[in-house]
Design a protein around this motif. Structure first.
Motif, PDB file in Angstrom:
ATOM      1  N   LEU A 296     -57.511  91.842  81.741  1.00 21.14           N
ATOM      2  CA  LEU A 296     -57.310  92.533  80.472  1.00 21.14           C
ATOM      3  C   LEU A 296     -56.351  93.715  80.616  1.00 21.14           C
ATOM      4  CD1 LEU A 296     -60.837  92.264  78.934  1.00 21.14           C
ATOM      5  CD2 LEU A 296     -58.737  91.326  78.027  1.00 21.14           C
ATOM      6  N   VAL A 297     -56.399  94.365  81.785  1.00 19.79           N
ATOM      7  CA  VAL A 297     -55.429  95.444  81.988  1.00 19.79           C
ATOM      8  C   VAL A 297     -54.019  94.846  82.030  1.00 19.79           C
ATOM      9  CG1 VAL A 297     -54.629  97.226  83.555  1.00 19.79           C
ATOM     10  CG2 VAL A 297     -57.057  96.985  83.128  1.00 19.79           C
ATOM     11  N   ALA A 298     -53.887  93.706  82.686  1.00 19.78           N
ATOM     12  CA  ALA A 298     -52.581  93.032  82.718  1.00 19.78           C
ATOM     13  C   ALA A 298     -52.104  92.759  81.296  1.00 19.78           C
ATOM     14  CB  ALA A 298     -52.672  91.735  83.504  1.00 19.78           C
ATOM     15  N   MET A 299     -53.053  92.400  80.437  1.00 21.37           N
ATOM     16  CA  MET A 299     -52.699  92.070  79.064  1.00 21.37           C
ATOM     17  C   MET A 299     -52.111  93.271  78.335  1.00 21.37           C
ATOM     18  SD  MET A 299     -55.338  90.667  76.307  1.00 21.37           S
ATOM     19  CE  MET A 299     -55.592  88.955  76.359  1.00 21.37           C
TER      20      MET A 299
ATOM     21  N   HIS B 549     -56.417  85.170  58.879  1.00 22.03           N
ATOM     22  CA  HIS B 549     -56.409  86.610  58.693  1.00 22.03           C
ATOM     23  C   HIS B 549     -57.567  87.262  59.440  1.00 22.03           C
ATOM     24  CE1 HIS B 549     -55.628  90.346  56.631  1.00 22.03           C
ATOM     25  NE2 HIS B 549     -56.908  90.413  56.298  1.00 22.03           N
ATOM     26  N   ILE B 550     -58.733  86.650  59.293  1.00 17.95           N
ATOM     27  CA  ILE B 550     -59.920  87.201  59.966  1.00 17.95           C
ATOM     28  C   ILE B 550     -59.722  87.167  61.484  1.00 17.95           C
ATOM     29  CG2 ILE B 550     -62.370  86.792  60.412  1.00 17.95           C
ATOM     30  CD1 ILE B 550     -62.515  85.721  57.506  1.00 17.95           C
ATOM     31  N   TYR B 551     -59.198  86.056  61.982  1.00 15.76           N
ATOM     32  CA  TYR B 551     -58.976  85.961  63.430  1.00 15.76           C
ATOM     33  C   TYR B 551     -58.030  87.056  63.891  1.00 15.76           C
ATOM     34  CZ  TYR B 551     -61.105  81.308  63.558  1.00 15.76           C
ATOM     35  OH  TYR B 551     -61.969  80.263  63.484  1.00 15.76           O
ATOM     36  N   ASP B 552     -56.926  87.208  63.131  1.00 20.64           N
ATOM     37  CA  ASP B 552     -55.919  88.168  63.568  1.00 20.64           C
ATOM     38  C   ASP B 552     -56.450  89.592  63.549  1.00 20.64           C
ATOM     39  OD1 ASP B 552     -54.104  86.277  64.063  1.00 20.64           O
ATOM     40  OD2 ASP B 552     -53.015  86.457  62.167  1.00 20.64           O
ATOM     41  N   THR B 553     -57.118  89.936  62.436  1.00 21.88           N
ATOM     42  CA  THR B 553     -57.512  91.340  62.320  1.00 21.88           C
ATOM     43  C   THR B 553     -58.755  91.639  63.131  1.00 21.88           C
ATOM     44  OG1 THR B 553     -58.428  90.660  60.240  1.00 21.88           O
ATOM     45  CG2 THR B 553     -56.515  92.103  60.150  1.00 21.88           C
ATOM     46  N   ALA B 557     -57.055  91.353  67.382  1.00 25.13           N
ATOM     47  CA  ALA B 557     -56.838  92.794  67.449  1.00 25.13           C
ATOM     48  C   ALA B 557     -57.901  93.454  68.316  1.00 25.13           C
ATOM     49  CB  ALA B 557     -56.857  93.383  66.043  1.00 25.13           C
ATOM     50  N   TRP B 558     -59.089  92.929  68.210  1.00 19.35           N
ATOM     51  CA  TRP B 558     -60.173  93.521  68.979  1.00 19.35           C
ATOM     52  C   TRP B 558     -59.914  93.404  70.480  1.00 19.35           C
ATOM     53  CZ3 TRP B 558     -64.265  92.051  72.258  1.00 19.35           C
ATOM     54  CH2 TRP B 558     -65.277  93.023  72.381  1.00 19.35           C
ATOM     55  N   ILE B 559     -59.416  92.255  70.885  1.00 20.92           N
ATOM     56  CA  ILE B 559     -59.162  92.077  72.316  1.00 20.92           C
ATOM     57  C   ILE B 559     -57.872  92.768  72.742  1.00 20.92           C
ATOM     58  CG2 ILE B 559     -58.653  90.374  74.109  1.00 20.92           C
ATOM     59  CD1 ILE B 559     -60.670  88.573  72.878  1.00 20.92           C
TER      60      ILE B 559
END
Lengths: 498, 624
Positions: A296-299, B549-553, B557-559
């Protein structure tokens, strides 16, 4: 080639070249490069010969040479290779051979000194992989680490002083712990058997007390683990990659990190089976930090070298997971992954270096549409990215698959995280390809040149070819690795569980 | 031997084009076309022998790929009715699309690259079909993903294409995450990857039902990704960024159907895991209905067909879920014909109009009669009008659903058929009839493009008779044989023509056509009337239920911006700056402090020494 000291030749070739280079003038560029190419191709040929000539049916250590050195202390120059060592030797030969060409293109200043240190480093690496004597193992280990300091400090890019200092301190720090373990083994084994010796095979045959094994396993695991790098002792590695010149990054990620894993495998696990039984389950947990956190840091990194740097520490987590399985499939997978990952990162750093040397930036957001301008580099980079993301047909897939299959029985949770880690890898690799190579080309990069000459293309072509050959026909190397892994795993599993 | 040639020829051609003939575009295209046509000729004898020997013994050939202590992985081919039918679909439709591409891609700067990728795709796809074990199918499964990535991103300078390619690969990866874990579960439960051996182990009752359900669901994840089922369907509409022949070949006829093929291949597993089957059926049914609804509110010709593909894939998965493996495969085959036809027809239209918007077409029928007629036939097949191919195959799925006793899913199936009829009628009416809205001078495409259309339309019309209930042996017999070791689910797979089901679906389809036709054939319509009448529904459907939209936001975005950034913050600020540089700083400060003690004055040293000796004496005195 019966009777020819093939292993000594592999170690000696770069050292002889170093001596010759010392007597040359700086201006003799052509000769300096020719000697470096000649000596590394000799190493490559000899190591491929060993791969071919190793008797798989017989197994064990072959091409053994032994010369008593300090008899009273039980030190001897004792070298030999089993299946695991051969894989590592072949890996090293490929990386240094291609690295010499990459430096040919990339290094423009103090060329002669650069090659001197590079070849010294490689002699050390070869030495580690073939040593059957603990003291020589350690000496070669240091020989491999020390040249990194000038190599990064002199030829490195931004932040090189900080990086090289950090790297050297970390590695020396780790090495001290490893030395502690090695000396302890020497004295305790000597006291038990009455014969003080650094002979790894002799010490390996003794049945050391379980509690002692558990105690001394830890400094060895930690000492070599720093080099792997085992999280959270990893931060020297990405910045070391980033600051180093291309060929050094290639060796660093391709080979040096594998020295750590090799040390754990050969010395810690190989000589302390009960210790391995006790500690490796913990490693199976720790490696998740590498895999998940590193990924994840790489990301989140925008600098391509940092991205690959963290990706490397993430992927070394898979190696650790494979080793931790303590079964044939997982350990075989780990060794194959060391090989595959070594080739793949060497390719990654050589490509990024190729772009950086022209563009003087490695930030993904500075680029777009390079595929139009640099089609050859783009294709090579995509192959590297897909290898890293575990695409079948390339060596890394086979290795990761074996690690997963091996680990699934005992560590299903880890495998779930690890397989998820592959998605993370694919995410940042594909994003990098998209950002750098796809989208509309920019005018400011019109001046970039593709790899067109033989010298420029050769390293990429060779590394890709290795990835493809092993990916399509893994048996070519897995069969040999297996002969080394089976006795090691048998030994660990023969110890009654305490 | 000839079977291995199926794999080797396209691979060699692909590499050869990439390395040698890429400058010679003409030769590259002929090589690529040749490879797939030869494949078709190799498959043809097997196909022709099939009706005479419907219960053929599976032919397996394998070699060892990896062999170490404790693990043996093979690469092998399995020829049985199931794989023969799929081989036929891939090589036959593939050949036509290759030929069509020669005309469609004419003058494109990446002509050779296109054909190299197509051959790579054919190699990978045939690998999936031929696989005799789970690892091998996974290997080729990933390789078709690569081919798909390369072809979606064919126009890589376009940011949207670059994004779509990445999205397709990554979304598929999420599905494969489950797939590979499922393979491991099966391996540890049975000790083998080989399909036939796994089937025997399961038939012998060696595997607990909990394990079977888990394995079935995990493996199904792979199909959810590849066959674009909810919730991983989001990549397929975006994949239309690829050239149209690619959409026809990969994203309609073959690759996306690989998920269904894989489910059919492992149907023994699903037959033994009824709980998993229910989930499969619902996912399929829901995807079918959802995609059909979304298709109502699209105006891009390729997107409309893409959503109808999603819907059709949902149908096939539904069929597998209710135990109708034969029905699912039958639909897969007919779908390959009519959907490839629709896409190629759309390509022909786009080629002529230089736009994808159906509201910028209209009145094309007089200009391009061949395309229009074949497209019309394809649409009738797609909607499932008697006696076109889609009627027979859809009817099998619906009756299998009906027989399974799940009337809710059956109702969803009928509803989907109705909605499909509405939007396909709209597509045909607005594009080929209606008011003239196009610019320039559209003209019929060259013969190299129209002849494949004609051939495909013939198959789209008549292929349904392969499953004609009166025929013996018919399609159901072959595919049923594939899972013959398990008698249980075979009972479902057998085709029973149900008059009630057939009339219900026909009423639904005719109703849909009537509705679609009456709405969209009105004069003077500039844009979709639905957008005016039902603005909210339209917006909701146009935005695909806001799922992307839900996936993106939320997820992405969360990851990306959440978790990854947080960990990077920890890495940079806590680990590197605080702990590591902090300890270096501490050491340096201590050193600075201690440096003051080295004054160089002898009396200071003597003083400290004496002090030290005194301290030691006191310590020793205390101990002794």
């Amino acid at each position: 080639m019966e009777g020819f000291p093939i292993i000594s030749a592999i170690i000696a070739a770069p050292l002889v070249a170093v001596i010759i280079l010392l007597f040359l003038k700086d201006e003799m560029l052509w000769l300096v490069r020719a000697i470096s190419v000649a000596t590394t191709s000799l190493c490559l040929v000899l190591s491929l010969y060993m791969l071919w000539a190793y008797d798989k049916a017989k197994g064990g250590y072959q091409f053994v040479e032994r010369i008593e050195w300090v008899k009273s202390l039980g030190i001897s120059y004792y070298v030999g290779v089993d299946g695991i060592s051969i894989a590592m030797i072949v890996l090293t030969s490929f990386v240094i051979f291609t690295g010499v060409f990459v430096s040919w293109v990339g290094v423009k200043q103090r060329v002669r000194e650069h090659y001197i240190f590079l070849l010294l480093l490689v002699a050390g690496v070869f030495g580690v992989f073939v040593s059957l004597d603990l003291l020589f193992f350690y000496l070669f280990y240091e020989l491999a680490v020390i040249p990194m300091y000038p190599l990064i400090g002199i030829w490195g890019s931004a932040n090189r002083e900080y990086a090289t200092m950090k790297l050297t301190l970390y590695l020396s720090f780790g090495a001290v712990f490893a030395l502690l373990g090695i000396l302890s083994l020497y004295f305790v084994a000597g006291a038990q058997s009455g014969v003080y010796t650094f002979d790894m095979l002799a010490i390996g045959k003794l049945s050391l007390e379980r509690s002692y094994q558990i105690k001394v396993f830890l400094p060895l695991l930690f000492g070599f683990g720093v080099l792997v790098p085992l999280a959270p002792f990893h931060s020297w590695s990405p910045i070391g990659h980033a600051a180093a010149p291309s060929a050094v990054s290639m060796l660093h990620a391709g080979v040096l990190m594998k020295l750590g894993a090799y040390g754990i495998l050969r010395i810690a696990m190989g000589m302390l089976p009960a210790g391995a039984q006790f500690w490796m389950p913990y490693v199976a947990v720790l490696c998740l930090i590498n895999i998940f956190y590193g990924g994840l840091v790489a990301m989140s990194r925008k600098d391509m070298k940092f991205m690959i740097g963290y990706s490397s520490s993430s992927h070394m987590g898979y190696v650790l997971l494979g080793l931790a399985t303590l079964n044939y499939i997982g350990v075989n997978g780990a060794v194959l992954l060391m090989f595959a990952h070594g080739i793949m990162t060497a390719l990654a750093f050589s490509l990024i270096g190729f772009i950086y040397d022209q563009a003087h930036t490695r930030m993904m957001y500075d680029f777009s549409g390079l595929a139009k301008k640099l089609p050859f580099v783009a294709v090579a980079f995509a192959i590297m990215g897909f290898a890293s993301s575990g695409l079948p047909g390339l060596a890394n897939f086979v290795a990761e698959l074996m690690v997963f299959i091996g680990a699934f029985k005992d560590y299903p949770f880890q495998v779930v995280i690890a397989v998820f880690g592959i998605i993370v890898t694919a995410t940042y690799m594909l994003r990098c390809i998209r950002d750098v190579f796809f989208r509309e080309p920019q005018d400011k990069w019109d001046g970039l040149k593709d790899a067109t000459t033989f010298v420029e293309r050769l390293p990429f072509v060779i590394l890709i070819a290795v990835l493809l050959v092993v990916g399509f026909y893994p048996s070519i190397i897995v069969d040999i690795i297996n002969t080394g892994v089976v006795p090691l795993v048998d030994k660990i599993n023969a110890v009654p569980h305490g | 031997m000839d079977i291995w040639a199926l794999l080797v020829i396209p691979l060699i051609v692909s590499v050869f084009i990439a390395l040698v003939t890429r400058k010679n575009e003409e030769l590259s295209s002929y090589l690529s076309i040749g490879a797939v046509v030869i494949g078709f000729l190799i498959v043809l004898p097997y196909l022709l022998k099939l009706p005479g020997d419907p219960h053929m013994h599976p032919i397996e050939q394998a070699f060892t790929w990896i062999s170490i202590k404790g693990l043996k992985i093979e690469m092998g081919t399995l020829i049985d009715p199931l794989s023969i039918i799929m081989l036929f679909v891939v090589t036959f439709v593939g050949s036509l699309i290759h030929i069509y591409s020669k005309g469609y891609m004419h003058g494109d700067p990446g002509y050779s690259r296109f054909f190299a990728c197509l051959s790579l795709f054919i190699f990978s796809m045939l690998g999936i079909v031929l696989s005799n074990n789970l690892i091998m199918i996974f290997v080729f499964w990933e390789l078709v993903g690569l081919a798909s990535y390369l072809l979606i991103g064919y126009y890589f300078e376009k940011p949207s294409a670059a994004d779509a390619a990445k999205k397709a690969f990554l979304v598929n990866r999420i599905g494969d995450f489950g797939f590979i874990l499922g393979i491991f579960v099966i391996y540890y439960a049975t000790g083998t990857f080989n399909f036939i051996e796994v089937e025997h182990h399961i038939a012998a009752g060696h595997v607990s039902s909990g394990t079977l359900t888990l394995a079935a669901l995990l493996i199904f994840c792979g199909a959810v990704g590849k066959s674009a089922q909810f919730p991983l369907h989001v990549w397929l509409p975006d994949a239309m960024e690829g050239p149209t022949p690619v959409s026809a070949l990969i994203h309609a006829a073959t690759m996306v159907a690989a998920g269904v093929y894989m489910l059919a291949r492992t149907s023994f597993l699903y037959a033994a895991a009824p709980d998993a089957m229910v989930i499969v059926a619902y996912i399929g049914g829901f995807t079918a209905l959802m995609a059909a609804l979304i298709a109502l509110a699209q105006s891009d010709i390729k997107r409309i067909i893409a959503f109808s593909t999603l819907s059709s894939l949902g149908y096939m998965v539904l069929a597998i879920g209710v135990g109708g493996t034969g029905a699912g495969m039958f639909y897969l085959m007919t779908h390959a014909f009519f959907k490839a036809l629709l896409f190629l027809g759309a390509g022909s239209v786009i080629h002529a109009c230089h736009t994808n918007e159906i509201w910028e077409m209209g009145q094309l029928y007089p200009k391009m009669k061949t395309t229009a007629v074949t497209f019309f036939l394809g649409s009738l097949a797609m909607m499932g009008v008697f006696p076109f191919s889609g009627f027979w195959s859809k009817d099998e799925i619906l009756s299998a659903t009906f027989q399974s006793g799940n009337y809710f899913l059956f109702a969803m199936g009928i509803l989907t058929a109705f909605i499909t009829a509405v939007f396909i009628s709209k597509l045909v009416v607005v594009t080929f009839f209606g008011d003239k809205k196009y610019h320039g001078h559209p003209h019929e495409s060259p013969k190299v493009m129209t002849i494949p259309l004609i051939i495909l339309s013939v198959f789209a019309v008549v292929a349904g008779f392969a499953g004609f209930p009166g025929l013996e042996p018919n399609f159901g017999t072959f595919v049923h044989t594939a899972g013959a070791a398990l008698g249980e689910h075979g009972a479902h797979a057998e085709h029973h023509f149900n008059f009630m089901v057939a009339s219900l679906s026909t009423i639904a389809v005719l109703g849909g056509i009537l509705l679609g036709w009456s709405i969209y054939s009105r004069k003077g319509m500039k844009s979709d009337v639905m957008a005016e009448r039902l603005p909210f529904t339209y917006k909701f459907l146009e935005n695909r239920f806001y799922i992307d939209h839900i996936y993106d936001t939320y997820f992405v975005a969360w990851i990306y911006n959440g978790l990854a950034k947080i960990l990077n913050y920890i890495e940079v600020n806590i680990i590197i700056i605080f702990i590591i540089n902090g300890s270096a700083y501490t050491v340096r400060q201590i050193g600075k402090g201690l440096r003051l003690t080295t004054t160089g004055q002898l009396q200071n040293y003597a003083f400290v020494m004496v002090g030290g000796v005194l301290v030691l004496m006191i310590i020793f005195a205390a101990i002794l």
